[in-house]
Design an enzyme around this catalytic site. Structure first.
Site, PDB file in Angstrom:
ATOM      1  CG  HIS A 132     -12.761  81.832  86.437  1.00 59.16           C
ATOM      2  ND1 HIS A 132     -12.936  83.007  86.903  1.00 59.16           N
ATOM      3  CD2 HIS A 132     -11.592  81.765  86.538  1.00 59.16           C
ATOM      4  CE1 HIS A 132     -12.111  83.700  86.417  1.00 59.16           C
ATOM      5  NE2 HIS A 132     -10.861  82.400  86.404  1.00 59.16           N
ATOM      6  CG  ASP A 209     -17.055  80.700  82.075  1.00 67.13           C
ATOM      7  OD1 ASP A 209     -16.233  80.915  80.965  1.00 67.13           O
ATOM      8  OD2 ASP A 209     -16.571  80.986  83.167  1.00 67.13           O
ATOM      9  CD  GLN A 212      -9.931  78.065  80.315  1.00 68.83           C
ATOM     10  OE1 GLN A 212      -8.843  77.366  79.436  1.00 68.83           O
ATOM     11  NE2 GLN A 212      -9.504  79.352  81.100  1.00 68.83           N
ATOM     12  CE  LYS A 235      -9.713  82.134  79.421  1.00 69.25           C
ATOM     13  NZ  LYS A 235      -8.409  82.893  80.946  1.00 69.25           N
ATOM     14  CB  CYS A 373      -9.479  82.792  89.041  1.00 73.60           C
ATOM     15  SG  CYS A 373      -9.000  84.435  89.133  1.00 73.60           S
TER      16      CYS A 373
END
Lengths: 415, 149
Positions: A132, A209, A212, A235, A373
């Protein structure tokens, strides 16, 4: 699948969970909402909305300061969430949990503190092609500042991380490896444990990261053996404006502060300021107290369902959606890695993703269209944009059917 | 209730499928790229001007049906127009797609009125106006890439 497993998933009470989300009861353009944009942000259960209301109506106060009852209550509620987050990612200490305003800020924090104080010209940072923008641009900024070099691990035609190429890029010059746990544009699950092990052999630190990954899979930062892990509240069914950075205690202690201000100091004089101990050292200013409390409600809610149950249900739903998508003429799935989670990204002959998005919206279906993104991913697959349906545990097979019917209708518009 | 067919009218579907004035121009007087970073729409406009008049106009690029059809319809409508006429039509077109459209002069718009349905979808207005912003800049003599963001 075994009979036992089938029976188990049949017990996943999706219709009951749907009742927990007020927005799922609404209609869009006269049709029941089919919300399939969970990778952009998740919907919020009543317990989260209620927690925000309760904070503001019963004990709104600043934290870590007042001796009065309200401040005491707010501080306890806020710090309880730190413990919930520690447990959620299985960190060894609450000192290792820093609240930020999102995954993006968490990554920027590491780039600006660890990165600036540890990297020199010629040092290398490794990311992957599927990152991302928020796990690309902070490192580019760091490279511009200190002359470090950004290296990118390619992905294959299925959208999977190419381990052999990663191994070739690793060297003693590698100082940071920053990698997405699950790709937001492709759904690919990256082998972060192996990635971290190899990075550590070269003496590099590893940032994952997890924006997600956290809604879909159990996280254990000690098992992954990563040095930093970042995720976002919004999220995982919590409020927007809150993120969490897990950082290894010895690293967090050695790093310089990120921002200066209140709450991150022990003592201030004009000659010298002593910084707070962890975790306050990295939380300058009044934080998003209500947001953190809302995140706590979201994590308690997730725990009550069980992240393993969610993962199992979502995997079945993704398989069902993938099979259905493959039956649509002219549809090509972008991102077909063997290990995938909850994301169906695709393009359709003669139907531009943006037109598809508008046509689906007309049927009350929310999907994301665009570059997500992740412009380098679009370039890699030579598409200007994709349509992306991303699932949460409150989505159903019926909703997948509605999606596929609507896609077929869209194809007819442009046939 | 607003019907999807009001947005994806036959004329729009047709101009998307077979865009008019599509292709690179040889020796244009001016050329300019328009880019919509939100959806990745990209188009390049080519014009030949004579005495403040659009003598020839074409475009190429890729994008959604709304942006391609809009560019196709726009280039059709701009052939032979003076710069002042072009700006007046753009003004009317902008009113058509961004307000309730009542103030738009439909006579001046002709076939362009087919894009009126876009106003029901505010996020798609940029798709319909990308070519127009690019035209506006090209007529003003700009040479930077035009972005709708």
């Amino acid at each position: 699948m075994s009979t036992a497993a089938k029976a188990f998933h049949a017990e996943f009470e999706v219709s009951r969970y749907r009742q927990d989300f007020p927005v799922l009861q609404r209609a869009v353009r006269g049709k029941p909402l089919v919300y399939l944009d969970n990778a952009a942000t998740s919907q919020k259960p009543s317990v989260v909305i209620d927690a925000l209301e309760k904070y503001y109506s019963e004990y709104n106060a600043n934290i870590h300061r007042g001796v009065h009852t309200l401040s005491e209550e707010a501080t306890v509620a806020y710090e309880d969430v730190r413990e919930l987050c520690r447990n959620f990612v299985n960190a060894s200490s609450v000192q290792e949990i820093i609240f930020t305003k999102g995954t993006t800020e968490a990554i920027n924090l590491v780039a600006n503190t660890y990165g600036r104080s540890n990297l020199e010209a010629g040092d290398e940072i490794i990311i992957s092609w599927m990152e991302h923008h928020s796990n690309i641009v902070p490192w580019q900024l760091l490279c511009e500042q200190n002359g470090a070099v950004l290296k990118v691990v390619p992905i294959d035609d299925d959208g999977a991380f190419v381990m052999d190429e990663y191994i070739k890029l690793l060297s003693p010059k590698t100082k940071i490896v920053a990698i997405g746990h699950i790709s937001n544009a492709l759904g690919s699950i990256n082998p972060v444990k192996e990635i971290a092990r190899l990075a550590h052999e070269q003496g590099a630190v590893v940032l994952v990261d997890g924006a997600q990954a956290t809604p879909h899979t159990a996280i254990d930062v000690q098992d992954l053996d990563c040095d930093f892990y970042a995720f976002s509240s919004h999220k995982v069914f919590g409020p927007t404006g809150v993120g969490v950075l897990y950082g290894r205690q010895d690293l967090l202690e050695a790093m310089p502060p990120y921002q200066g201000g209140g709450d991150m100091i022990k003592m201030v004089t004009f000659e010298k300021t002593l910084y707070s101990d962890l975790p306050n050292k990295y939380e300058a200013g009044t934080p998003n107290i209500s947001g953190v409390i809302g995140l706590g409600a979201a994590l308690n809610y997730l725990n009550s369902i069980g992240i393993e149950n969610i993962a199992a249900y979502e995997n079945e739903l993704l398989d069902y959606a993938t099979d259905a998508a493959l039956k649509v003429e002219g549809l090509r799935i972008i991102g077909t890695a063997e290990n995938k989670a909850s994301i169906l990204s695709f393009v359709i002959d003669k139907v531009h993703p943006h037109d598809l998005g508008t046509i689906l919206d007309h049927d009350g279906i929310a999907i994301r269209t665009g570059h997500h993104c992740a412009m380098p991913v679009m370039d890699r697959f030579k598409v200007p944009a994709t349509a992306r349906a991303s699932f949460a545990f409150y989505n159903t097979r019926q909703e997948v059917d509605i999606l596929m019917d609507a896609i077929n209708n869209a194809r007819k518009v442009f046939a | 209730m607003f019907d999807l067919k009001d947005l994806y009218q036959e004329v729009i579907v047709d101009h998307n499928r077979s865009p008019r004035n599509f292709g690179q121009m040889e020796n244009p007087d001016r050329t300019l790229e328009g880019f919509n970073p939100l959806c990745g729409d990209r188009l390049t406009l080519y014009v030949k001007l004579q005495d403040q008049q659009i003598d020839e106009i074409s475009f190429d690029g890729s994008g959604c049906a709304i942006s391609v059809a809009s560019a196709s319809l726009m280039t059709d409508a701009m052939n032979g127009k003076t710069i002042n006429e072009a700006e007046e039509i753009f003004e009317n077109f902008h009113i058509l797609v961004t307000s309730d459209g009542e103030d738009a002069d439909l006579d001046k718009l002709g076939k362009l009125a087919a894009l009126a349905g876009v106003r029901e979808y505010p996020t798609r207005v940029k798709c319909a106006t990308l070519c127009w912003h690019t035209l506006h800049s090209i007529l003003e003599g700009d040479d930077e890439v035009i972005s709708t963001e």
